[in-house]
Design a protein around this motif. Structure first.
Motif, PDB file in Angstrom:
ATOM      1  N   ASP A 138       0.812  -1.217   0.000  1.00  0.00           N
ATOM      2  CA  ASP A 138       0.000   0.000   0.000  1.00  0.00           C
ATOM      3  C   ASP A 138       0.846   1.267   0.000  1.00  0.00           C
ATOM      4  OD1 ASP A 138      -2.327  -1.625   0.177  1.00  0.00           O
ATOM      5  OD2 ASP A 138      -2.056  -1.764   2.335  1.00  0.00           O
ATOM      6  N   ARG A 139       1.848   1.286  -0.857  1.00  0.00           N
ATOM      7  CA  ARG A 139       2.722   2.457  -0.939  1.00  0.00           C
ATOM      8  C   ARG A 139       1.950   3.670  -1.427  1.00  0.00           C
ATOM      9  NH1 ARG A 139       4.955   4.984  -5.208  1.00  0.00           N
ATOM     10  NH2 ARG A 139       6.919   6.155  -4.916  1.00  0.00           N
ATOM     11  N   VAL A 140       2.152   4.794  -0.750  1.00  0.00           N
ATOM     12  CA  VAL A 140       1.583   6.070  -1.165  1.00  0.00           C
ATOM     13  C   VAL A 140       2.707   7.108  -1.139  1.00  0.00           C
ATOM     14  CG1 VAL A 140       0.009   7.948  -0.562  1.00  0.00           C
ATOM     15  CG2 VAL A 140      -0.749   5.571  -0.343  1.00  0.00           C
ATOM     16  N   HIS A 141       2.821   7.832  -2.225  1.00  0.00           N
ATOM     17  CA  HIS A 141       3.825   8.901  -2.305  1.00  0.00           C
ATOM     18  C   HIS A 141       3.117  10.194  -2.681  1.00  0.00           C
ATOM     19  CE1 HIS A 141       7.070  11.091  -4.791  1.00  0.00           C
ATOM     20  NE2 HIS A 141       7.191  11.425  -3.520  1.00  0.00           N
ATOM     21  N   VAL A 142       3.244  11.207  -1.826  1.00  0.00           N
ATOM     22  CA  VAL A 142       2.557  12.480  -2.037  1.00  0.00           C
ATOM     23  C   VAL A 142       3.567  13.619  -1.994  1.00  0.00           C
ATOM     24  CG1 VAL A 142       0.873  14.100  -1.075  1.00  0.00           C
ATOM     25  CG2 VAL A 142       0.381  11.648  -1.053  1.00  0.00           C
ATOM     26  N   GLU A 143       3.534  14.455  -3.009  1.00  0.00           N
ATOM     27  CA  GLU A 143       4.310  15.692  -2.962  1.00  0.00           C
ATOM     28  C   GLU A 143       3.414  16.786  -2.396  1.00  0.00           C
ATOM     29  OE1 GLU A 143       6.741  16.990  -6.167  1.00  0.00           O
ATOM     30  OE2 GLU A 143       6.962  14.960  -7.002  1.00  0.00           O
ATOM     31  N   TYR A 144       3.965  17.567  -1.477  1.00  0.00           N
ATOM     32  CA  TYR A 144       3.179  18.645  -0.886  1.00  0.00           C
ATOM     33  C   TYR A 144       2.850  19.694  -1.941  1.00  0.00           C
ATOM     34  CZ  TYR A 144       4.592  16.626   3.591  1.00  0.00           C
ATOM     35  OH  TYR A 144       4.792  15.781   4.649  1.00  0.00           O
ATOM     36  N   PRO A 145       1.652  20.311  -1.863  1.00  0.00           N
ATOM     37  CA  PRO A 145       1.279  21.328  -2.859  1.00  0.00           C
ATOM     38  C   PRO A 145       2.299  22.444  -2.974  1.00  0.00           C
ATOM     39  CG  PRO A 145      -0.623  20.693  -1.533  1.00  0.00           C
ATOM     40  CD  PRO A 145       0.567  20.033  -0.911  1.00  0.00           C
ATOM     41  N   ASP A 146       2.891  22.815  -1.850  1.00  0.00           N
ATOM     42  CA  ASP A 146       3.948  23.829  -1.859  1.00  0.00           C
ATOM     43  C   ASP A 146       5.140  23.250  -1.114  1.00  0.00           C
ATOM     44  OD1 ASP A 146       5.622  25.997  -1.742  1.00  0.00           O
ATOM     45  OD2 ASP A 146       4.226  27.319  -0.660  1.00  0.00           O
ATOM     46  N   GLY A 147       6.225  23.028  -1.849  1.00  0.00           N
ATOM     47  CA  GLY A 147       7.421  22.472  -1.220  1.00  0.00           C
ATOM     48  C   GLY A 147       8.310  23.514  -0.605  1.00  0.00           C
ATOM     49  N   GLY A 148       8.025  24.785  -0.863  1.00  0.00           N
ATOM     50  CA  GLY A 148       8.920  25.839  -0.402  1.00  0.00           C
ATOM     51  C   GLY A 148      10.054  26.022  -1.392  1.00  0.00           C
ATOM     52  N   SER A 149      11.254  26.183  -0.898  1.00  0.00           N
ATOM     53  CA  SER A 149      12.401  26.442  -1.769  1.00  0.00           C
ATOM     54  C   SER A 149      12.869  25.196  -2.511  1.00  0.00           C
ATOM     55  CB  SER A 149      13.564  27.018  -0.948  1.00  0.00           C
ATOM     56  OG  SER A 149      13.900  26.139   0.118  1.00  0.00           O
ATOM     57  N   GLU A 150      12.339  24.021  -2.124  1.00  0.00           N
ATOM     58  CA  GLU A 150      12.697  22.780  -2.789  1.00  0.00           C
ATOM     59  C   GLU A 150      11.523  21.817  -2.634  1.00  0.00           C
ATOM     60  OE1 GLU A 150      16.823  20.685  -2.677  1.00  0.00           O
ATOM     61  OE2 GLU A 150      15.650  19.792  -1.049  1.00  0.00           O
ATOM     62  N   ASP A 151      11.221  21.047  -3.676  1.00  0.00           N
ATOM     63  CA  ASP A 151      10.098  20.114  -3.593  1.00  0.00           C
ATOM     64  C   ASP A 151      10.239  19.198  -2.382  1.00  0.00           C
ATOM     65  OD1 ASP A 151       9.196  21.233  -5.890  1.00  0.00           O
ATOM     66  OD2 ASP A 151       9.705  19.554  -7.197  1.00  0.00           O
ATOM     67  N   ARG A 152       9.126  18.955  -1.701  1.00  0.00           N
ATOM     68  CA  ARG A 152       9.120  18.075  -0.534  1.00  0.00           C
ATOM     69  C   ARG A 152       7.850  17.221  -0.570  1.00  0.00           C
ATOM     70  NH1 ARG A 152      13.216  20.074   3.140  1.00  0.00           N
ATOM     71  NH2 ARG A 152      14.880  20.405   1.629  1.00  0.00           N
ATOM     72  N   GLY A 153       7.844  16.132   0.193  1.00  0.00           N
ATOM     73  CA  GLY A 153       6.683  15.262   0.230  1.00  0.00           C
ATOM     74  C   GLY A 153       6.783  14.240   1.333  1.00  0.00           C
ATOM     75  N   TYR A 154       5.874  13.251   1.289  1.00  0.00           N
ATOM     76  CA  TYR A 154       5.968  12.147   2.238  1.00  0.00           C
ATOM     77  C   TYR A 154       5.746  10.834   1.511  1.00  0.00           C
ATOM     78  CZ  TYR A 154       0.808  11.692   2.516  1.00  0.00           C
ATOM     79  OH  TYR A 154      -0.516  11.491   2.230  1.00  0.00           O
ATOM     80  N   LEU A 155       6.275   9.780   2.104  1.00  0.00           N
ATOM     81  CA  LEU A 155       6.140   8.418   1.620  1.00  0.00           C
ATOM     82  C   LEU A 155       5.496   7.607   2.731  1.00  0.00           C
ATOM     83  CD1 LEU A 155       6.895   6.034  -0.358  1.00  0.00           C
ATOM     84  CD2 LEU A 155       9.107   5.967   0.834  1.00  0.00           C
ATOM     85  N   ALA A 156       4.524   6.766   2.401  1.00  0.00           N
ATOM     86  CA  ALA A 156       3.859   5.940   3.400  1.00  0.00           C
ATOM     87  C   ALA A 156       3.721   4.513   2.897  1.00  0.00           C
ATOM     88  CB  ALA A 156       2.478   6.509   3.744  1.00  0.00           C
ATOM     89  N   VAL A 157       3.932   3.562   3.801  1.00  0.00           N
ATOM     90  CA  VAL A 157       3.786   2.143   3.487  1.00  0.00           C
ATOM     91  C   VAL A 157       3.177   1.436   4.697  1.00  0.00           C
ATOM     92  CG1 VAL A 157       5.799   2.140   1.955  1.00  0.00           C
ATOM     93  CG2 VAL A 157       6.074   1.497   4.359  1.00  0.00           C
ATOM     94  N   THR A 158       2.688   0.242   4.475  1.00  0.00           N
ATOM     95  CA  THR A 158       2.294  -0.635   5.573  1.00  0.00           C
ATOM     96  C   THR A 158       3.285  -1.780   5.633  1.00  0.00           C
ATOM     97  OG1 THR A 158      -0.049  -0.084   5.352  1.00  0.00           O
ATOM     98  CG2 THR A 158       0.489  -2.131   6.493  1.00  0.00           C
ATOM     99  N   THR A 159       3.816  -2.029   6.823  1.00  0.00           N
ATOM    100  CA  THR A 159       4.782  -3.112   7.007  1.00  0.00           C
ATOM    101  C   THR A 159       4.682  -3.609   8.441  1.00  0.00           C
ATOM    102  OG1 THR A 159       7.105  -3.753   6.642  1.00  0.00           O
ATOM    103  CG2 THR A 159       6.709  -1.601   7.656  1.00  0.00           C
ATOM    104  N   LEU A 160       5.534  -4.563   8.795  1.00  0.00           N
ATOM    105  CA  LEU A 160       5.496  -5.149  10.130  1.00  0.00           C
ATOM    106  C   LEU A 160       6.517  -4.492  11.041  1.00  0.00           C
ATOM    107  CD1 LEU A 160       5.189  -8.971   9.323  1.00  0.00           C
ATOM    108  CD2 LEU A 160       3.360  -7.340   9.824  1.00  0.00           C
TER     109      LEU A 160
END
Length: 279
Positions: A138-160
């Motif tokens: 269930d990998r999800v990768h999201v870039e924030y609408p505004d990264g500021g001075s450099e693109d930023r985001g988050y990565l999410a997974v389900t694991t043990l």
């Protein structure tokens, strides 16, 4: 005699050239491998999670980065400022040198030759990565609408973690002096974290604990350090070379057992790892 001496000199020169070409990150190059401390963990600790901004650009060997990770052998590792090629090599070294096998998922936000090398038509990917000893789904990768001075985001997974399924997030918020941008990013992240009863949020938030922009995260989760709170009464151990706490392991629905902040010569951010009770 002169001819034989010339052959020896040529052989020596070729050896030096080969060593330079292979470099210090060669998996089989035991000569370049940094020995683990005597108290290093011998195998993956199933309930341990870790966050580490590995610093980029920095002239650091991936063998040394792998050795730092292998010393504590967490079940899950969130890396920030990571290049795909570096993460691939770190993972290879962890397996070939230390017998630690990890799966990997990427959350790249930039294709950046200056950061990660490559050629103009195929620059290296730069962003976050999660390594887990268990498979990830269930990998999800999201870039924030505004990264500021450099693109930023988050990565999410389900694991043990500790044998139990947990939603794991890894993020890197906007650079310092961009409070408003970080506030928006934290809001986006918190809205997703709130959907999960059990979550681990790893990352470099570029903000001290009492910064207003972190309020959405504090409303949902606690820092792994029970003494660290967003108030003057909180006592938070620094996680950077400039003596600020920017790196966090936020826990939602999990109980911290023990945490450690470990300074390292290979990054301006310390390693932060924690053992949790997934029950």
């Amino acid at each position: 005699m002169v001819l034989a001496r010339g052959r020896w000199l040529l052989a020596g020169a070729m050896t030096v050239v080969c060593m330079l070409l292979v470099g210090p990150s060669a998996p089989g190059g035991a000569l370049f491998v940094r020995s683990l401390p005597v108290d290093a963990v011998g195998d993956v600790v199933s309930n341990r999670v870790m966050t580490w901004n590995i610093c980029n650009p920095c002239e650091v060997s991936n063998v040394d980065r792998a050795a730092e990770i292998a010393t504590y052998a967490p079940q899950v590792i969130g890396l920030q400022e990571a290049c795909v090629r570096d993460v691939e090599r770190i993972r290879d070294h962890l397996e070939s040198l230390y017998g630690l096998v990890y799966h990997v998922e990427y959350g790249m936000v930039l294709q950046h030759r200056g950061r990660c090398g490559g050629v103009p038509w195929n620059p290296g990917g730069f962003g976050q990565a999660i390594l887990s000893a268990a498979p990830m789904t269930d990998r999800v990768h999201v870039e924030y609408p505004d990264g500021g001075s450099e693109d930023r985001g988050y990565l999410a997974v389900t694991t043990l973690v500790g044998g139990q399924p947990v939603r794991v997030f890894n993020t890197h918020l906007a650079q310092r002096r961009q409070e408003a941008v970080r506030a928006d990013q934290a809001g986006v992240l918190a809205a997703e974290v709130a959907r999960h009863d059990r979550a681990v949020v790893l990352g470099d938030f570029n903000a001290v604990p009492d910064a207003p922009e972190l309020a959405p995260m504090w409303a949902l989760a606690a820092d792994t350090d029970p003494q660290c709170r967003p108030s003057p009464a909180g006592s938070c151990e620094p996680t950077t070379d400039w003596q600020s706490k920017f790196d966090y392991v936020f826990l939602r629905g999990l109980t911290p057992l023990e945490h450690r902040v470990r300074p390292t010569q290979y990054s301006d951010h310390h390693l932060l790892h924690t053992d949790v009770d997934p029950a």
